[in-house]
Motif scaffolding. Structure first.
Motif, mmCIF file in Angstrom:
data_model
loop_
_atom_site.group_PDB
_atom_site.id
_atom_site.type_symbol
_atom_site.label_atom_id
_atom_site.label_comp_id
_atom_site.label_asym_id
_atom_site.label_seq_id
_atom_site.Cartn_x
_atom_site.Cartn_y
_atom_site.Cartn_z
ATOM 1 N N TYR A 58 -4.662 -4.047 3.053
ATOM 2 C CA TYR A 58 -3.265 -3.602 3.114
ATOM 3 C C TYR A 58 -3.006 -2.691 4.316
ATOM 4 C CZ TYR A 58 0.959 -1.088 1.593
ATOM 5 O OH TYR A 58 2.198 -0.501 1.520
ATOM 6 N N CYS A 62 -0.602 -3.441 7.530
ATOM 7 C CA CYS A 62 0.540 -2.566 7.837
ATOM 8 C C CYS A 62 0.455 -2.015 9.264
ATOM 9 C CB CYS A 62 0.621 -1.417 6.847
ATOM 10 S SG CYS A 62 1.169 -1.912 5.199
ATOM 11 N N ARG A 65 0.118 -5.352 11.842
ATOM 12 C CA ARG A 65 1.246 -6.257 11.623
ATOM 13 C C ARG A 65 0.874 -7.726 11.869
ATOM 14 N NH1 ARG A 65 5.655 -3.813 10.338
ATOM 15 N NH2 ARG A 65 7.042 -5.497 10.984
ATOM 16 N N ILE A 123 3.817 -10.137 10.883
ATOM 17 C CA ILE A 123 4.841 -9.714 9.927
ATOM 18 C C ILE A 123 6.217 -9.959 10.538
ATOM 19 C CG2 ILE A 123 5.873 -7.757 8.717
ATOM 20 C CD1 ILE A 123 3.083 -6.538 8.483
ATOM 21 N N ASP A 126 9.078 -6.603 6.532
ATOM 22 C CA ASP A 126 8.303 -5.802 5.579
ATOM 23 C C ASP A 126 9.209 -4.928 4.704
ATOM 24 O OD1 ASP A 126 9.066 -3.899 7.424
ATOM 25 O OD2 ASP A 126 7.029 -3.294 7.955
ATOM 26 N N VAL A 129 8.011 -4.610 1.010
ATOM 27 C CA VAL A 129 6.637 -4.175 0.764
ATOM 28 C C VAL A 129 6.596 -2.986 -0.184
ATOM 29 C CG1 VAL A 129 4.566 -3.192 1.834
ATOM 30 C CG2 VAL A 129 5.726 -5.125 2.903
ATOM 31 N N SER A 133 5.380 -5.123 -2.751
ATOM 32 C CA SER A 133 4.148 -5.439 -2.008
ATOM 33 C C SER A 133 4.244 -6.834 -1.398
ATOM 34 C CB SER A 133 2.908 -5.338 -2.898
ATOM 35 O OG SER A 133 2.765 -4.028 -3.392
ATOM 36 N N PHE A 135 5.109 -9.186 1.719
ATOM 37 C CA PHE A 135 5.240 -9.321 3.166
ATOM 38 C C PHE A 135 5.794 -10.712 3.467
ATOM 39 C CE2 PHE A 135 1.849 -6.230 2.711
ATOM 40 C CZ PHE A 135 2.048 -5.344 3.758
ATOM 41 N N LEU A 137 5.596 -13.253 6.406
ATOM 42 C CA LEU A 137 4.805 -13.495 7.606
ATOM 43 C C LEU A 137 5.328 -14.718 8.333
ATOM 44 C CD1 LEU A 137 1.269 -13.146 5.970
ATOM 45 C CD2 LEU A 137 2.558 -11.368 7.173
#
Length: 183
Positions: A58, A62, A65, A123, A126, A129, A133, A135, A137
């Motif tokens: 994670y 973050c 990215r 990413i 976000d 998130v 949680s 994302f 992509l």
């Protein structure tokens, strides 16, 4: 019909195959097993995936990215489960499980040489998130091992059992509405 808990909906609707996600942080690559993901749209190709603060990957995702979504096949089933049963903060999973990290072209995390396909991702969004949680992509580049003989993927049923892809039913000639979508 027999009722089952609503919290088990994922056991019926699991959207796709179990995947491996690679990330990189401070020059160290990690890989995790992930089952909660879905295609969100065709163009640009967006993939939704759940990776939370409980996952070692994670923080790397973050911060950097970017990641790679690798698609393993049934011959890697035990390895896929074992990867999910340990944490990258304690072990180098590439070394422990004999995975071959291959250089990606557009992102820092590696591809996995033993997988059927690898999708380089960044990413795109976000904003969900913190709450979910989740994302979003964007798929940047896809690599596929066209020489790979084993092509069957694993689908987690949410209880430690898996369904393996089987027979392909080809109905492309009937899918006239979808021919307008980009290849």
């Amino acid at each position: 019909m027999k009722e089952m808990p609503a919290s088990h909906a994922y056991r019926l609707l699991e959207p796709g195959p179990i995947v491996l996600v690679t990330t990189a942080q401070n020059g160290k690559a990690n890989v995790m097993t992930m089952g909660f993901h879905m295609m969100v749209q065709h163009a640009p190709p967006l993939i939704g995936c759940v990776i939370g603060p409980w996952d070692h990957s994670y923080r790397a995702l973050c911060e950097s990215r970017e990641c790679v979504i690798a698609i393993p096949t049934v011959d890697l089933a035990r390895t896929v489960v074992d990867i999910g049963n340990c944490s990258g903060d304690k072990v180098d999973k590439f070394e422990k499980f004999g995975l071959s990290p291959l250089s990606a072209q557009d992102v820092g995390p590696p591809l996995i040489g033993e997988c059927l396909a690898n999708i380089e991702c960044r990413i795109a969004d976000d904003t969900m998130v913190e709450t979910y949680s989740l994302f979003l992509l964007e798929a940047l580049r896809i690599w596929i091992d066209s020489d790979r003989k084993e092509r069957r993927t694993l689908h987690h049923k949410g209880d430690g059992s898996f369904t393996v892809d089987g027979e392909v039913v080809d109905l492309r000639e009937r899918m006239v509405k979808w021919r307008q979508l980009p290849d």
